[in-house]
Design a protein around this motif. Structure first.
Motif, PDB file in Angstrom:
ATOM      1  N   LEU A  92       0.807  -1.213   0.000  1.00  9.52           N
ATOM      2  CA  LEU A  92       0.000   0.000   0.000  1.00  9.52           C
ATOM      3  C   LEU A  92       0.841   1.265   0.000  1.00  9.52           C
ATOM      4  O   LEU A  92       0.413   2.285  -0.509  1.00  9.52           O
ATOM      5  N   ALA A  93       2.064   1.212   0.539  1.00  6.62           N
ATOM      6  CA  ALA A  93       2.929   2.386   0.562  1.00  6.62           C
ATOM      7  C   ALA A  93       3.293   2.840  -0.847  1.00  6.62           C
ATOM      8  O   ALA A  93       3.579   4.007  -1.071  1.00  6.62           O
ATOM      9  N   PHE A  94       3.279   1.930  -1.818  1.00  2.00           N
ATOM     10  CA  PHE A  94       3.662   2.261  -3.185  1.00  2.00           C
ATOM     11  C   PHE A  94       2.453   2.358  -4.115  1.00  2.00           C
ATOM     12  O   PHE A  94       2.603   2.363  -5.327  1.00  2.00           O
ATOM     13  N   LYS A  95       1.278   2.457  -3.561  1.00  2.00           N
ATOM     14  CA  LYS A  95       0.062   2.427  -4.364  1.00  2.00           C
ATOM     15  C   LYS A  95       0.059   3.481  -5.476  1.00  2.00           C
ATOM     16  O   LYS A  95      -0.325   3.207  -6.601  1.00  2.00           O
ATOM     17  N   ASP A  96       0.486   4.700  -5.178  1.00  2.00           N
ATOM     18  CA  ASP A  96       0.457   5.780  -6.156  1.00  2.00           C
ATOM     19  C   ASP A  96       1.835   6.107  -6.725  1.00  2.00           C
ATOM     20  O   ASP A  96       1.986   7.095  -7.433  1.00  2.00           O
ATOM     21  N   LYS A  97       2.840   5.314  -6.404  1.00  2.00           N
ATOM     22  CA  LYS A  97       4.198   5.587  -6.878  1.00  2.00           C
ATOM     23  C   LYS A  97       4.714   4.424  -7.696  1.00  2.00           C
ATOM     24  O   LYS A  97       4.416   3.270  -7.414  1.00  2.00           O
ATOM     25  N   LYS A  98       5.520   4.743  -8.703  1.00  2.00           N
ATOM     26  CA  LYS A  98       6.192   3.699  -9.466  1.00  2.00           C
ATOM     27  C   LYS A  98       7.428   3.255  -8.689  1.00  2.00           C
ATOM     28  O   LYS A  98       8.116   4.085  -8.095  1.00  2.00           O
ATOM     29  N   PRO A  99       7.736   1.963  -8.698  1.00  2.00           N
ATOM     30  CA  PRO A  99       8.985   1.528  -8.077  1.00  2.00           C
ATOM     31  C   PRO A  99      10.173   2.142  -8.809  1.00  2.00           C
ATOM     32  O   PRO A  99      10.122   2.347 -10.024  1.00  2.00           O
ATOM     33  N   ARG A 100      11.241   2.451  -8.074  1.00  2.00           N
ATOM     34  CA  ARG A 100      12.417   3.086  -8.664  1.00  2.00           C
ATOM     35  C   ARG A 100      13.664   2.292  -8.299  1.00  2.00           C
ATOM     36  O   ARG A 100      13.899   1.981  -7.144  1.00  2.00           O
ATOM     37  N   ILE A 101      14.456   1.978  -9.340  1.00  2.00           N
ATOM     38  CA  ILE A 101      15.747   1.317  -9.162  1.00  2.00           C
ATOM     39  C   ILE A 101      16.809   2.264  -9.698  1.00  2.00           C
ATOM     40  O   ILE A 101      16.704   2.738 -10.841  1.00  2.00           O
ATOM     41  N   LYS A 102      17.825   2.532  -8.890  1.00  2.00           N
ATOM     42  CA  LYS A 102      18.877   3.447  -9.333  1.00  2.00           C
ATOM     43  C   LYS A 102      19.785   2.776 -10.364  1.00  2.00           C
ATOM     44  O   LYS A 102      19.978   3.293 -11.457  1.00  2.00           O
ATOM     45  N   ASN A 103      20.383   1.649 -10.022  1.00  2.00           N
ATOM     46  CA  ASN A 103      21.281   0.933 -10.925  1.00  2.00           C
ATOM     47  C   ASN A 103      20.924  -0.543 -10.932  1.00  2.00           C
ATOM     48  O   ASN A 103      20.769  -1.142  -9.876  1.00  2.00           O
ATOM     49  N   MET A 104      20.834  -1.125 -12.125  1.00  2.00           N
ATOM     50  CA  MET A 104      20.562  -2.551 -12.251  1.00  2.00           C
ATOM     51  C   MET A 104      21.560  -3.141 -13.233  1.00  2.00           C
ATOM     52  O   MET A 104      21.792  -2.587 -14.309  1.00  2.00           O
ATOM     53  N   LEU A 105      22.167  -4.279 -12.858  1.00  2.00           N
ATOM     54  CA  LEU A 105      23.136  -4.967 -13.706  1.00  2.00           C
ATOM     55  C   LEU A 105      22.694  -6.403 -13.924  1.00  2.00           C
ATOM     56  O   LEU A 105      22.414  -7.128 -12.973  1.00  2.00           O
ATOM     57  N   ILE A 106      22.590  -6.789 -15.197  1.00  2.00           N
ATOM     58  CA  ILE A 106      22.371  -8.186 -15.570  1.00  2.00           C
ATOM     59  C   ILE A 106      23.650  -8.615 -16.257  1.00  2.00           C
ATOM     60  O   ILE A 106      23.980  -8.124 -17.338  1.00  2.00           O
ATOM     61  N   ASP A 107      24.395  -9.510 -15.623  1.00  2.00           N
ATOM     62  CA  ASP A 107      25.737  -9.872 -16.086  1.00  2.00           C
ATOM     63  C   ASP A 107      25.792 -11.371 -16.380  1.00  2.00           C
ATOM     64  O   ASP A 107      25.593 -12.193 -15.486  1.00  2.00           O
ATOM     65  N   GLY A 108      26.046 -11.733 -17.634  1.00  2.00           N
ATOM     66  CA  GLY A 108      26.227 -13.135 -17.987  1.00  2.00           C
ATOM     67  C   GLY A 108      24.951 -13.853 -18.353  1.00  2.00           C
ATOM     68  O   GLY A 108      24.713 -14.960 -17.901  1.00  2.00           O
ATOM     69  N   LEU A 109      24.122 -13.258 -19.174  1.00  2.00           N
ATOM     70  CA  LEU A 109      22.861 -13.869 -19.589  1.00  2.00           C
ATOM     71  C   LEU A 109      23.108 -14.817 -20.762  1.00  2.00           C
ATOM     72  O   LEU A 109      23.688 -14.430 -21.774  1.00  2.00           O
ATOM     73  N   LYS A 110      22.666 -16.070 -20.627  1.00  2.00           N
ATOM     74  CA  LYS A 110      22.807 -17.081 -21.691  1.00  2.00           C
ATOM     75  C   LYS A 110      21.445 -17.672 -21.990  1.00  2.00           C
ATOM     76  O   LYS A 110      20.779 -18.194 -21.097  1.00  2.00           O
ATOM     77  N   ILE A 111      21.029 -17.601 -23.257  1.00  2.00           N
ATOM     78  CA  ILE A 111      19.775 -18.209 -23.695  1.00  2.00           C
ATOM     79  C   ILE A 111      20.108 -19.103 -24.877  1.00  2.00           C
ATOM     80  O   ILE A 111      20.562 -18.620 -25.910  1.00  2.00           O
TER      81      ILE A 111
END
Length: 128
Positions: free
Chosen positions: A2-21
């Motif tokens: 409920l604390a985030f009901k009217d706000k979008k979640p925010r991430i400052k830095n995100m790293l995806i390292d070594g993705l293999k498909i």
């Protein structure tokens, strides 16, 4: 929640390292491997290998920016991607900048798809 009901979640830095498909069978579908929602200031996706069945080259998306997403910068670094329709789809949402660094593509229709990205720096190398 409920604390985030009217706000979008925010991430400052995100790293995806070594993705293999690795897909050696044909699914011939519109698979979306990753997607973003909310606010991300800086997203780095590096050391990516995507190898799909040649039958699937006209379908699928590696990374989709959803309609409610706002991303400052996406960096795709050291990627080797084969047989996927779109690498980064920005037809929805908003991205300020996409940086392509050492990106190799084979049988890819769009490296960056959509009009909602303000700036693209760098270029993919086609190895068809």
């Amino acid at each position: 929640m409920l604390a985030f009901k009217d706000k979008k979640p925010r991430i400052k830095n995100m790293l995806i390292d070594g993705l293999k498909i690795i897909e050696d069978e044909s699914y011939n579908n519109e698979t979306m491997y990753m997607f973003a929602r909310g606010i991300i200031d800086r997203l780095t996706i590096r050391d990516v290998d995507v190898v799909r069945s040649e039958c699937d080259k006209n379908s699928g998306t590696l990374f989709k920016v959803c309609g409610d997403a706002e991303i400052g910068k996406i960096t795709l670094d050291r990627a080797d991607i084969e047989n996927i329709k779109d690498v980064i789809d920005v037809t929805d949402g908003r991205v300020d900048k996409v940086i392509l660094n050492n990106v190799l593509v084979n049988s890819v229709e769009n490296t960056v798809k959509g009009e909602n990205c303000k700036t693209i720096i760098g270029k993919e190398t086609k190895i068809n």
